[in-house]
Design a protein around this motif. Structure first.
Motif, PDB file in Angstrom:
ATOM      1  N   VAL A   1      41.093  22.016 -22.971  1.00 22.95           N
ATOM      2  CA  VAL A   1      42.512  21.656 -22.863  1.00 22.95           C
ATOM      3  C   VAL A   1      42.767  20.276 -23.487  1.00 22.95           C
ATOM      4  N   SER A   2      41.898  19.308 -23.178  1.00 22.69           N
ATOM      5  CA  SER A   2      42.099  17.960 -23.723  1.00 22.69           C
ATOM      6  C   SER A   2      41.887  17.939 -25.239  1.00 22.69           C
TER       7      SER A   2
ATOM      8  N   TRP B   1      52.789  17.544 -23.544  1.00 27.97           N
ATOM      9  CA  TRP B   1      52.933  17.223 -22.122  1.00 27.97           C
ATOM     10  C   TRP B   1      52.743  18.455 -21.251  1.00 27.97           C
ATOM     11  N   PHE B   2      53.063  19.630 -21.797  1.00 29.89           N
ATOM     12  CA  PHE B   2      52.818  20.863 -21.065  1.00 29.89           C
ATOM     13  C   PHE B   2      51.316  21.047 -20.838  1.00 29.89           C
ATOM     14  N   LEU B   3      50.516  20.764 -21.863  1.00 28.25           N
ATOM     15  CA  LEU B   3      49.063  20.873 -21.733  1.00 28.25           C
ATOM     16  C   LEU B   3      48.519  19.852 -20.737  1.00 28.25           C
ATOM     17  N   VAL B   4      49.101  18.653 -20.732  1.00 25.93           N
ATOM     18  CA  VAL B   4      48.650  17.641 -19.770  1.00 25.93           C
ATOM     19  C   VAL B   4      48.921  18.102 -18.341  1.00 25.93           C
ATOM     20  N   VAL B   5      50.100  18.674 -18.124  1.00 35.71           N
ATOM     21  CA  VAL B   5      50.440  19.172 -16.782  1.00 35.71           C
ATOM     22  C   VAL B   5      49.508  20.314 -16.389  1.00 35.71           C
ATOM     23  N   ILE B   6      49.189  21.198 -17.353  1.00 44.20           N
ATOM     24  CA  ILE B   6      48.277  22.319 -17.068  1.00 44.20           C
ATOM     25  C   ILE B   6      46.921  21.792 -16.609  1.00 44.20           C
ATOM     26  N   SER B   7      46.442  20.749 -17.268  1.00 43.07           N
ATOM     27  CA  SER B   7      45.139  20.199 -16.876  1.00 43.07           C
ATOM     28  C   SER B   7      45.179  19.684 -15.446  1.00 43.07           C
ATOM     29  N   GLY B   8      46.297  19.049 -15.053  1.00 39.62           N
ATOM     30  CA  GLY B   8      46.441  18.573 -13.672  1.00 39.62           C
ATOM     31  C   GLY B   8      46.435  19.717 -12.683  1.00 39.62           C
ATOM     32  N   MET B   9      47.116  20.821 -13.050  1.00 37.70           N
ATOM     33  CA  MET B   9      47.157  21.990 -12.173  1.00 37.70           C
ATOM     34  C   MET B   9      45.770  22.619 -12.049  1.00 37.70           C
ATOM     35  N   LEU B  10      45.011  22.611 -13.153  1.00 36.07           N
ATOM     36  CA  LEU B  10      43.649  23.151 -13.107  1.00 36.07           C
ATOM     37  C   LEU B  10      42.792  22.379 -12.114  1.00 36.07           C
ATOM     38  N   PHE B  11      42.912  21.063 -12.159  1.00 30.32           N
ATOM     39  CA  PHE B  11      42.172  20.233 -11.204  1.00 30.32           C
ATOM     40  C   PHE B  11      42.541  20.616  -9.775  1.00 30.32           C
ATOM     41  N   ALA B  12      43.866  20.697  -9.520  1.00 27.61           N
ATOM     42  CA  ALA B  12      44.334  20.974  -8.166  1.00 27.61           C
ATOM     43  C   ALA B  12      43.819  22.328  -7.685  1.00 27.61           C
ATOM     44  N   ILE B  13      43.930  23.363  -8.553  1.00 27.12           N
ATOM     45  CA  ILE B  13      43.516  24.710  -8.154  1.00 27.12           C
ATOM     46  C   ILE B  13      42.001  24.771  -7.932  1.00 27.12           C
ATOM     47  N   PHE B  14      41.245  24.191  -8.869  1.00 31.49           N
ATOM     48  CA  PHE B  14      39.790  24.271  -8.775  1.00 31.49           C
ATOM     49  C   PHE B  14      39.278  23.566  -7.522  1.00 31.49           C
ATOM     50  N   PHE B  15      39.740  22.346  -7.293  1.00 30.51           N
ATOM     51  CA  PHE B  15      39.259  21.609  -6.126  1.00 30.51           C
ATOM     52  C   PHE B  15      39.782  22.219  -4.827  1.00 30.51           C
ATOM     53  N   TYR B  16      40.964  22.831  -4.866  1.00 27.13           N
ATOM     54  CA  TYR B  16      41.471  23.516  -3.675  1.00 27.13           C
ATOM     55  C   TYR B  16      40.533  24.653  -3.286  1.00 27.13           C
ATOM     56  N   MET B  17      40.128  25.442  -4.292  1.00 27.39           N
ATOM     57  CA  MET B  17      39.229  26.561  -4.014  1.00 27.39           C
ATOM     58  C   MET B  17      37.879  26.053  -3.494  1.00 27.39           C
TER      59      MET B  17
ATOM     60  N   LEU C   1      46.107   9.017 -24.190  1.00 25.92           N
ATOM     61  CA  LEU C   1      46.149  10.363 -23.606  1.00 25.92           C
ATOM     62  C   LEU C   1      45.010  10.559 -22.605  1.00 25.92           C
ATOM     63  N   SER C   2      43.844   9.963 -22.882  1.00 33.00           N
ATOM     64  CA  SER C   2      42.720  10.061 -21.942  1.00 33.00           C
ATOM     65  C   SER C   2      43.082   9.434 -20.598  1.00 33.00           C
ATOM     66  N   GLY C   3      43.772   8.290 -20.651  1.00 33.37           N
ATOM     67  CA  GLY C   3      44.226   7.647 -19.424  1.00 33.37           C
ATOM     68  C   GLY C   3      45.182   8.536 -18.648  1.00 33.37           C
ATOM     69  N   VAL C   4      46.082   9.205 -19.387  1.00 36.26           N
ATOM     70  CA  VAL C   4      47.028  10.113 -18.733  1.00 36.26           C
ATOM     71  C   VAL C   4      46.286  11.272 -18.075  1.00 36.26           C
ATOM     72  N   PHE C   5      45.279  11.811 -18.780  1.00 35.06           N
ATOM     73  CA  PHE C   5      44.484  12.907 -18.213  1.00 35.06           C
ATOM     74  C   PHE C   5      43.806  12.472 -16.916  1.00 35.06           C
ATOM     75  N   LEU C   6      43.264  11.266 -16.907  1.00 28.05           N
ATOM     76  CA  LEU C   6      42.588  10.780 -15.702  1.00 28.05           C
ATOM     77  C   LEU C   6      43.556  10.663 -14.527  1.00 28.05           C
ATOM     78  N   VAL C   7      44.751  10.127 -14.802  1.00 29.41           N
ATOM     79  CA  VAL C   7      45.752   9.969 -13.738  1.00 29.41           C
ATOM     80  C   VAL C   7      46.188  11.327 -13.211  1.00 29.41           C
ATOM     81  N   ILE C   8      46.477  12.260 -14.147  1.00 32.02           N
ATOM     82  CA  ILE C   8      46.900  13.605 -13.729  1.00 32.02           C
ATOM     83  C   ILE C   8      45.783  14.298 -12.943  1.00 32.02           C
ATOM     84  N   GLY C   9      44.543  14.157 -13.416  1.00 36.81           N
ATOM     85  CA  GLY C   9      43.407  14.755 -12.712  1.00 36.81           C
ATOM     86  C   GLY C   9      43.254  14.183 -11.325  1.00 36.81           C
TER      87      GLY C   9
END
Length: 344
Positions: free
Chosen positions: A25-26, A227-243, A311-319
């Motif tokens: 994604v990144s 920005w859509f891809l950045v949001v998707i990466s954040g959602m992936l983190f949330a879903i994966f760690f939730y599971m 963008l890497s900084g944004v990914f870290l914050v979203i993650g």
């Protein structure tokens, strides 16, 4: 941290899958960002290369550059009142080479200025990309709107407009070709705040880019994808760690029962998130920088390292946000109840 690292080593495949997804994604985000920057340069390098200042368009043009016409008397007064001011016009067109092959260009003319090449009548200075099309200094070019011929006097670096190479010509030749005496805009460099000039509307450099047809829509579409891809990466983190957290409810209950604090469990999750994201981003940044060096010459691609780091900084914050939201259930875990659920 030790406990988090042990879990990563124990469940390598699980974290490898998440890291691979974040990497893909990144990497895709960096590539699209490079294309967006490249297209932006290709669309408006002519404007981006001028220093900060103010562009003035006729108010009747309704913020559309192509429709603007500056009154000649008003233009002359502005050029004499403001040091370094220049009037300029741009029109799309084409030139034919000696073999009658047509080349699309953006004809640009201006009053005397240090910002643009000084071109004599019947001469043309082209963007350097025209060399790749076989054009050389001294070649003769023609245009069906011009009665004479253009002799190639030289080349200028990174001068493109609306995805076409710029062709600088004299004002006299421009006026003959387009049957118009008025210029489209007056540019005053170094002015942070615009002066109020009767009948004219001022735009700074960034605002002026949006008066170029297609520029705003093109950049908006590409930025939305990024920005859509950045949001998707954040959602992936949330879903994966939730599971993962759901699977470890029993373990969390035991850890809490023996006195491990909730903040320690969150720290374990953050450490894992940081480790996975950092490795994935290092690979993505490195590979995208290699791609920018080997990308085909004709591909509009520009990815400065500063943009990748931003963008890497944004990914870290979203993650971090995604992982933290998924971890709220840890706080709610009751040791006894969790242990009983784990036994069932």
């Amino acid at each position: 941290m030790q406990m988090a690292w042990k879990e990563v080593k124990k469940s390598k495949m699980k974290f490898l899958i998440l890291g691979s997804i974040i990497f893909l994604v990144s990497f895709l985000t960096f590539i699209i960002s490079g294309l967006a920057n490249g297209l932006s340069e290709d669309n408006a390098a002519l404007i981006k290369n001028v220093p900060n200042g103010q562009f003035y368009l006729n108010e009747d043009a309704k913020q559309t550059y192509n429709l603007s016409k500056i009154d000649t008397e008003q233009q002359d007064k502005m050029l004499s009142d403001y040091k370094g001011a220049t009037a300029m016009s741009i029109q799309m067109g084409f030139v034919n080479d000696a073999e009658d092959k047509q080349h699309s260009v953006a004809f640009v003319t201006s009053t005397d200025s240090e910002l643009f090449p000084n071109v004599k009548d019947n001469e043309v200075v082209l963007d350097a990309s025209m060399k790749d099309e076989g054009i050389k200094v001294g070649d003769i070019l023609t245009n069906n709107q011009f009665s004479g011929e253009f002799k190639v006097a030289g080349f200028a670096e990174k001068q493109t407009y609306s995805h076409a190479p710029v062709a600088f010509i004299s004002m006299k030749n421009y006026q003959e070709m387009y049957r118009v005496m008025e210029m489209q805009t007056v540019f005053i460099p170094g002015s942070d705040s615009p002066d109020s000039i009767n009948g004219l509307e001022a735009f700074n450099n960034k605002e002026f880019l949006n008066t170029i047809p297609s520029y705003g829509a093109e950049q908006m579409s590409l930025n939305m994808i990024i920005w859509f891809l950045v949001v998707i990466s954040g959602m992936l983190f949330a879903i994966f760690f939730y599971m993962m957290n759901v699977q470890k409810i029993g373990l969390y209950g035991i850890l809490k029962a023996i006195g491990v604090k909730t903040i320690s469990l969150f720290s374990m999750m953050w450490y894992q998130m940081l480790l996975i994201t950092a490795v994935a981003l290092v690979l993505s940044v490195g590979l995208s920088q290699v791609f920018s060096m080997v990308a085909p010459a004709g591909m509009p691609f520009s990815l400065p390292l500063e943009t990748s780091l931003l963008l890497s900084g944004v990914f870290l914050v979203i993650g971090f946000i995604g992982a933290t939201i998924s971890g709220f259930q840890i706080k709610k875990v009751e040791p006894l109840q969790a242990i009983q659920q784990g036994e069932m």
